[in-house]
Design an enzyme around this catalytic site. Sequence first.
Site, PDB file in Angstrom:
ATOM      1  N   GLU A 126      57.182  79.063 -23.986  1.00  0.00           N
ATOM      2  CA  GLU A 126      56.431  80.298 -24.199  1.00  0.00           C
ATOM      3  C   GLU A 126      56.030  80.447 -25.670  1.00  0.00           C
ATOM      4  O   GLU A 126      54.882  80.716 -25.993  1.00  0.00           O
ATOM      5  CB  GLU A 126      57.308  81.483 -23.772  1.00  0.00           C
ATOM      6  N   GLY A 128      60.966  88.236 -14.966  1.00  0.00           N
ATOM      7  CA  GLY A 128      61.892  89.364 -14.887  1.00  0.00           C
ATOM      8  C   GLY A 128      63.087  89.142 -15.799  1.00  0.00           C
ATOM      9  O   GLY A 128      64.174  88.784 -15.334  1.00  0.00           O
TER      10      GLY A 128
HETATM   11  C1  LIG Z   1      52.446  92.625 -23.746  1.00  0.00           C
HETATM   12  C2  LIG Z   1      53.885  92.509 -23.333  1.00  0.00           C
HETATM   13  C3  LIG Z   1      54.209  91.775 -22.206  1.00  0.00           C
HETATM   14  C4  LIG Z   1      55.549  91.672 -21.797  1.00  0.00           C
HETATM   15  N1  LIG Z   1      55.826  90.995 -20.633  1.00  0.00           N
HETATM   16  C5  LIG Z   1      57.107  90.886 -20.221  1.00  0.00           C
HETATM   17  C6  LIG Z   1      57.407  90.205 -18.993  1.00  0.00           C
HETATM   18  O1  LIG Z   1      56.510  89.733 -18.279  1.00  0.00           O
HETATM   19  N2  LIG Z   1      58.699  90.125 -18.602  1.00  0.00           N
HETATM   20  C7  LIG Z   1      59.720  90.638 -19.352  1.00  0.00           C
HETATM   21  O2  LIG Z   1      60.870  90.480 -18.955  1.00  0.00           O
HETATM   22  N3  LIG Z   1      59.472  91.317 -20.517  1.00  0.00           N
HETATM   23  C8  LIG Z   1      58.178  91.446 -20.963  1.00  0.00           C
HETATM   24  N4  LIG Z   1      57.902  92.139 -22.122  1.00  0.00           N
HETATM   25  C9  LIG Z   1      58.990  92.815 -22.818  1.00  0.00           C
HETATM   26  C10 LIG Z   1      59.380  92.148 -24.137  1.00  0.00           C
HETATM   27  O3  LIG Z   1      60.029  90.923 -23.905  1.00  0.00           O
HETATM   28  C11 LIG Z   1      60.269  93.141 -24.895  1.00  0.00           C
HETATM   29  O4  LIG Z   1      59.470  94.263 -25.207  1.00  0.00           O
HETATM   30  C12 LIG Z   1      60.827  92.544 -26.173  1.00  0.00           C
HETATM   31  O5  LIG Z   1      61.755  91.536 -25.886  1.00  0.00           O
HETATM   32  C13 LIG Z   1      61.496  93.626 -27.047  1.00  0.00           C
HETATM   33  O6  LIG Z   1      62.438  94.330 -26.315  1.00  0.00           O
HETATM   34  P1  LIG Z   1      62.431  95.938 -26.299  1.00  0.00           P
HETATM   35  O7  LIG Z   1      61.044  96.370 -25.974  1.00  0.00           O
HETATM   36  O8  LIG Z   1      63.538  96.380 -25.444  1.00  0.00           O
HETATM   37  O9  LIG Z   1      62.665  96.374 -27.822  1.00  0.00           O
HETATM   38  P2  LIG Z   1      64.066  96.462 -28.551  1.00  0.00           P
HETATM   39  O10 LIG Z   1      64.885  95.271 -28.237  1.00  0.00           O
HETATM   40  O11 LIG Z   1      64.649  97.805 -28.289  1.00  0.00           O
HETATM   41  O12 LIG Z   1      63.632  96.378 -30.077  1.00  0.00           O
HETATM   42  C14 LIG Z   1      63.046  97.485 -30.785  1.00  0.00           C
HETATM   43  C15 LIG Z   1      62.780  97.027 -32.214  1.00  0.00           C
HETATM   44  O13 LIG Z   1      64.009  96.681 -32.881  1.00  0.00           O
HETATM   45  C16 LIG Z   1      63.944  95.368 -33.404  1.00  0.00           C
HETATM   46  N5  LIG Z   1      65.236  94.695 -33.262  1.00  0.00           N
HETATM   47  C17 LIG Z   1      66.036  94.715 -32.170  1.00  0.00           C
HETATM   48  N6  LIG Z   1      67.142  93.969 -32.399  1.00  0.00           N
HETATM   49  C18 LIG Z   1      67.018  93.449 -33.656  1.00  0.00           C
HETATM   50  C19 LIG Z   1      67.820  92.591 -34.458  1.00  0.00           C
HETATM   51  N7  LIG Z   1      68.974  92.083 -34.012  1.00  0.00           N
HETATM   52  N8  LIG Z   1      67.373  92.253 -35.705  1.00  0.00           N
HETATM   53  C20 LIG Z   1      66.189  92.752 -36.162  1.00  0.00           C
HETATM   54  N9  LIG Z   1      65.386  93.585 -35.451  1.00  0.00           N
HETATM   55  C21 LIG Z   1      65.796  93.925 -34.214  1.00  0.00           C
HETATM   56  C22 LIG Z   1      62.898  94.668 -32.540  1.00  0.00           C
HETATM   57  O14 LIG Z   1      62.332  93.560 -33.216  1.00  0.00           O
HETATM   58  C23 LIG Z   1      61.887  95.779 -32.292  1.00  0.00           C
HETATM   59  O15 LIG Z   1      61.011  95.890 -33.386  1.00  0.00           O
HETATM   60  C24 LIG Z   1      56.581  92.286 -22.552  1.00  0.00           C
HETATM   61  C25 LIG Z   1      56.238  93.010 -23.701  1.00  0.00           C
HETATM   62  C26 LIG Z   1      54.917  93.144 -24.086  1.00  0.00           C
HETATM   63  C27 LIG Z   1      54.593  93.948 -25.318  1.00  0.00           C
END
Ligand SMILES: Cc1cc2nc3c(=O)[nH]c(=O)nc-3n(C[C@H](O)[C@H](O)[C@H](O)COP(=O)(O)OP(=O)(O)OC[C@H]3O[C@@H](n4cnc5c(N)ncnc54)[C@H](O)[C@@H]3O)c2cc1C
Length: 390
Positions: free
Chosen positions: A245, A126
């Site tokens: 991880e 989480g």
């Molecule tokens: C298969 C899968 C399993 C997952 N399982 C879990 C889980 O069990 N627990 C959990 O907590 N989360 C989980 N996640 C969530 C995952 O950790 C997040 O999706 C990830 O950290 C990206 O966050 P976001 O989706 O909010 O995208 P955002 O942070 O909104 O990013 C959107 C885009 O902008 C880019 N970006 C953002 N900031 C920057 C920056 N500073 N510089 C360059 N580029 C940037 C990102 O790389 C991305 O391409 C999972 C995701 C997937 C796909």
Amino acid sequence: MKLEYTAEHQAFREEVRAWLKANVPAEPLQSFDTEAGFQQHREWEAKLYEGRWGMITWPEEMGGRGADLMQWLIFEEEYYAASAPLRVNQNGIFLLGPTLMEYGTEEQKKRFLNGMATGKDIWCQGWSEPNAGSDMAAIRSRADLSEDGMHYVINGQKTWSTRAVWADWCFGMFRTDPESERHHGLTFILVPLDSEGITVRPIPQLDGLPGFAEIFFDNVKVPVDCRLGGEGEGWKVAMATAGFERGLMLRSPARFQETARRLVALYKANQQSADEDPSIRDEVLSAYMDAEAYCLTTYQTACRLMQGGKIGAEASTNKIFWSELDQRMHATGLKILATRGELEPDSPDAGDVGRWLDGWLFAQSGPIYAGTNEIQRNIIAERMLGMPRK
Ligand SMILES: Cc1cc2nc3c(=O)[nH]c(=O)nc-3n(C[C@H](O)[C@H](O)[C@H](O)COP(=O)(O)OP(=O)(O)OC[C@H]3O[C@@H](n4cnc5c(N)ncnc54)[C@H](O)[C@@H]3O)c2cc1C
């Protein structure tokens, strides 16, 4: 340097191989993103535990074998070669387990590790919140210490929590100091998902299965002995988890070596048509070599850790490497299969399509989970290459 397995390693490999041959289910289990499949995978975890294969690197009294990381890599090679079921408790055994070893009290280790190894307690992660994904330091979910100091009261929301729908426990980061900013004032807390005030709402994946969930916390009371590490030290503890991880445990090289071997077999079975596009042969060859290279690099990391080293920022280079390799291998597989690649494995005339489409779809998420690859590139630039933040 002598790159050879010892006689003990060979004997260990034989033992793993024999056990898996006798015990891996003849038919693949259902997807662990279904209720029945989740249960089947939980039972498989219990079977592994019975054979003392649940998590071999843990001490014997905690359900392990006290094995070293070399043995773990050998175990993984045999595990994937035997097509054994994926590990439904991967968040527990590969992420939280090693973190507990580093930051848990003896009491916490005794309390949590065994249930993790047996599959009795399945864990979810989480961390992400609607406005805190890549920018995890933006976490807003709060955990307020009660006046008597006996428990935290948690309020807020987590999202994208893999398999939270059926999990028993969640490890998460919460803001314990309301005045704090960014990565200060965060605390790592272990939360039983059957606590009063928790709502778990499934999020369907593209295939419709509830692989993810949102978790809502409404005045959830969690005893203080569920805190891992000190109050306000959550970021440090979480970075250890992220190291495991990205850098070692979640995706061992065996997973990709197995895909590379399947890719070579697919190429050979379809060589005549595949050779019409000369780039395919090169891609297959590169995939095989890259998977081997990843394996050797991981052995190097394991040696470093066994000598007391830490994973460090280079976990980010690893994560980029394995996630992009996985995408390339599956794209090549689909190129070889051409239009047949879109068939379901059990459809008529599917032939050797296997799991390539499924694997390709999942590979698209590799550059996102465990911290996006863009963020990993930022980490490499700042922490490994010493480049300025702006
Ligand atoms: C298969 C899968 C399993 C997952 N399982 C879990 C889980 O069990 N627990 C959990 O907590 N989360 C989980 N996640 C969530 C995952 O950790 C997040 O999706 C990830 O950290 C990206 O966050 P976001 O989706 O909010 O995208 P955002 O942070 O909104 O990013 C959107 C885009 O902008 C880019 N970006 C953002 N900031 C920057 C920056 N500073 N510089 C360059 N580029 C940037 C990102 O790389 C991305 O391409 C999972 C995701 C997937 C796909």
